[in-house]
Write an enzyme that holds these catalytic residues in place. Structure first.
Site, PDB file in Angstrom:
ATOM      1  N   GLY B  65       0.646  -1.165  -0.148  1.00 57.97           N
ATOM      2  CA  GLY B  65      -0.087  -0.024  -0.032  1.00 57.97           C
ATOM      3  C   GLY B  65       0.624   1.183   0.042  1.00 57.97           C
ATOM      4  O   GLY B  65       2.046   1.293  -0.248  1.00 57.97           O
ATOM      5  N   SER B  66      -0.126   2.506   0.373  1.00 62.84           N
ATOM      6  CA  SER B  66       0.350   3.698   0.067  1.00 62.84           C
ATOM      7  C   SER B  66       1.202   4.212   0.823  1.00 62.84           C
ATOM      8  O   SER B  66       1.287   4.030   2.034  1.00 62.84           O
ATOM      9  CB  SER B  66      -0.745   4.579  -0.355  1.00 62.84           C
ATOM     10  OG  SER B  66      -0.574   5.888   0.050  1.00 62.84           O
ATOM     11  N   THR B  67       1.900   5.339   0.575  1.00 61.44           N
ATOM     12  CA  THR B  67       2.893   6.260   1.557  1.00 61.44           C
ATOM     13  C   THR B  67       1.903   6.996   2.711  1.00 61.44           C
ATOM     14  O   THR B  67       2.437   7.485   3.633  1.00 61.44           O
ATOM     15  CB  THR B  67       3.666   7.139   1.065  1.00 61.44           C
ATOM     16  OG1 THR B  67       2.877   7.896  -0.049  1.00 61.44           O
ATOM     17  CG2 THR B  67       4.837   6.542  -0.058  1.00 61.44           C
ATOM     18  N   VAL B  68       0.788   6.983   2.350  1.00 58.95           N
ATOM     19  CA  VAL B  68      -0.250   7.798   3.059  1.00 58.95           C
ATOM     20  C   VAL B  68      -0.300   6.785   4.688  1.00 58.95           C
ATOM     21  O   VAL B  68      -0.916   7.350   5.382  1.00 58.95           O
ATOM     22  CB  VAL B  68      -1.513   7.981   2.640  1.00 58.95           C
ATOM     23  CG1 VAL B  68      -2.694   8.622   3.433  1.00 58.95           C
ATOM     24  CG2 VAL B  68      -1.418   8.625   1.313  1.00 58.95           C
TER      25      VAL B  68
END
Lengths: 391, 141
Positions: B65-68
């Site tokens: 998944g994402s860096t968020v």
């Protein structure tokens, strides 16, 4: 991992709480990336500016760091915000969202980030020198800095780029190290490139076939202004379909000069390879608006694109052209045209439609000439896209 | 039955012994797989849908998944919904950054058979022994 005396002191809190937090995060991430040490940087570029990307949790972290005294230690620029900050799009969004987007910008500026930046083309504000170490987020800017300026930066994550800005350092690994900057294959484009959209399609294709660092032999037949836009668009496209952060373009990249291509595996691209990407006609129902400026274009570039494509835009029935441009161009917008032959020209200074919820603005389709926008619009903005071969 | 694994850690030193119940996910992203208001795992393919990570020892075989994800983990910790520690095979920089902001230990480069052997509900103790950090897992059968 080796830390200098200054870095140890920063970690222990001698230079304040925010610097200590930033150094703690940075050293832990660098250790996980197997970096032997940190490296001092000359310029940081932070991402994670769009409220749609970072949401309340990101805003909360930024405001907490600022309240603990976070200040950037080196010259720092920032990525564009969402389109909620633009005059055209603001009315479509909830007031709360617009306010929070403003708060993200304000808190970044309060930390000392250049308020005239907010662009994905920080190299247009400060062109890095060859060999200079940077900590840039924003994959399209990273690949430009490495490939065209010969500077050295990895594709930093949003949080790490901010920690790097606060400490003035980043992890010494990856593209900072000379051994990792050697090409993995030679890619020869077998036809002259005469448009930005063709350069985009080539970039998307190269991203799918490269093993890491492509050496590209390509002839670009465009005037100097559009040629630069085409190169930026090609590089941004490579970075969209791959994790690559460096492409050596023959005759352009400073590091390409010393490469002997004899021993590289050669891959050729002909026009047929791009047919799937370039031949899509988007829709038969007319086109409401198209996007220009991914990466951002300045106003002179935008108007050259507009002038060279106007007859094609008219024949396609395009009603609006959205131009994403750096915020430093804002004061010049009044002097440029706002409609031409029935096409409305809408400027989005300091904003990026790709990182915005465009469905909220009743947009379902956003054709473009840029490979990066084509790749990410469906994934991030929730709208369909296609590449129009108009410029 | 106990299983024990110790790591030489140049990057980690524990102030206190940490104890808690394991919550084990086969795959996890802090963006999309964890409810940011409750700390409950929501994805079916995590293998632990409905498990709460709050005050648990979060054991993850693979991150995605994402860096968020960094922001979400940090926000969970701020709300008191964060885990007590995170154990994993590979270090995901997004999660490493989040754990650093939370001030919770993240121990990685653990052998995959050790991580795979831990189940949700096992009692986990993480303690400093000289230069080593040791993870003791009491299996619940």
């Amino acid at each position: 991992m080796y830390l200098s005396t200054w870095e140890e002191k920063a970690l222990q809190g001698e230079f304040g709480e925010a610097t200590s937090i930033a150094m703690n995060v940075l050293t832990k991430v660098c250790r996980a990336l197997k970096a032997e040490r940190l490296v001092e940087i000359r310029h940081a570029h932070v991402a994670g500016v769009s409220y749609f990307n970072i949401s309340d949790e990101g805003l909360e972290l930024l405001e907490e760091l600022a309240s603990k005294g976070a200040r950037v230690a080196v010259y720092t620029t920032a990525n564009p915000a969402s389109v909620t900050v633009s005059r055209f799009f603001e009315p479509f969004f909830d007031k709360n969202v617009v306010t929070k987007q403003r708060r993200v910008i304000d808190v970044l500026v309060s930390m000392g980030i250049d308020e005239k930046s907010f662009t994905c083309t920080p190299y247009k504000i400060r062109m890095p020198r060859q060999g200079e170490h940077l900590a840039w987020a924003e994959s399209s800017a990273v690949i430009y800095a490495n490939s065209i300026a010969g500077a050295r930066t990895n594709r930093e994550g949003a949080v790490v780029s901010l920690m790097a800005a606060i400490t003035g350092r980043t992890c010494y690994c990856g593209y900072h190290v000379s051994e990792n900057r050697y090409p993995t294959e030679l890619i020869e484009v077998e036809f002259p490139v005469d448009s930005i959209s063709a350069a985009s399609a080539i970039g998307l294709y190269i991203g799918k076939i490269t093993s890491g660092v492509p050496y590209i032999r390509v002839k670009i037949e465009l005037g100097s202004r559009l040629r630069d836009v085409a190169i930026r668009s090609m590089l941004a496209s490579i970075a969209s379909t791959s994790s690559s952060a460096l492409a050596l373009i023959e005759g352009i990249s400073p590091e390409a000069k010393k490469i002997d291509t004899k021993h590289l595996e050669k891959l050729a691209i002909d026009k047929k390879d791009l047919a799937d990407i370039l031949d899509c006609s988007c829709t038969s129902e007319g086109i409401e608006g198209i996007l220009v400026g991914c990466p951002h274009v300045d106003l002179d570039e935008a108007h050259e694109i507009l002038a060279s494509s106007i007859s094609k835009l008219k024949s396609l029935g395009v009603k609006k052209m959205f131009i994403a441009t750096p915020i430093f161009e804002e004061h010049r917008i009044a002097g440029f045209i706002h409609s031409i032959e029935g096409i409305e020209v809408i400027y989005l200074p300091g904003a990026c439609p790709v990182v915005s919820n465009l469905k909220a603005a009743n947009i379902l389709l956003m054709p473009t000439i840029h490979g990066k926008a084509y790749h990410y619009l469906p994934r991030l903005a929730g709208v369909a896209s296609c590449i129009l071969n108009i410029a | 039955m106990y299983i024990e694994h110790c790591v030489e850690s140049d990057y980690l030193s524990l102030d206190n012994t940490i104890e808690g119940e394991a919550v084990k996910a086969v795959v996890l992203s802090f963006l999309g797989d964890v409810d940011k208001n409750t700390g409950l795992i929501t994805s079916i393919d995590s293998g632990c849908s409905g498990c709460g990570i709050s005050k648990k020892i979060l054991v993850v075989e693979r991150f995605r998944g994402s860096t968020v994800g960094t922001y979400i983990l940090y926000s969970l910790c701020k709300k008191g919904l964060g885990p007590r520690a995170i154990l994993s095979i590979e270090p995901d920089p997004v999660v490493v950054a989040g754990a650093a902001l939370c001030g919770i230990p993240m121990i990685y480069e653990l052998p995959s058979n050790f991580v795979q052997s831990i189940n949700t509900g096992d009692k986990v103790k993480i303690e400093q022994r000289g230069k080593q950090v040791c993870i003791v897992v009491k299996k619940e059968y």
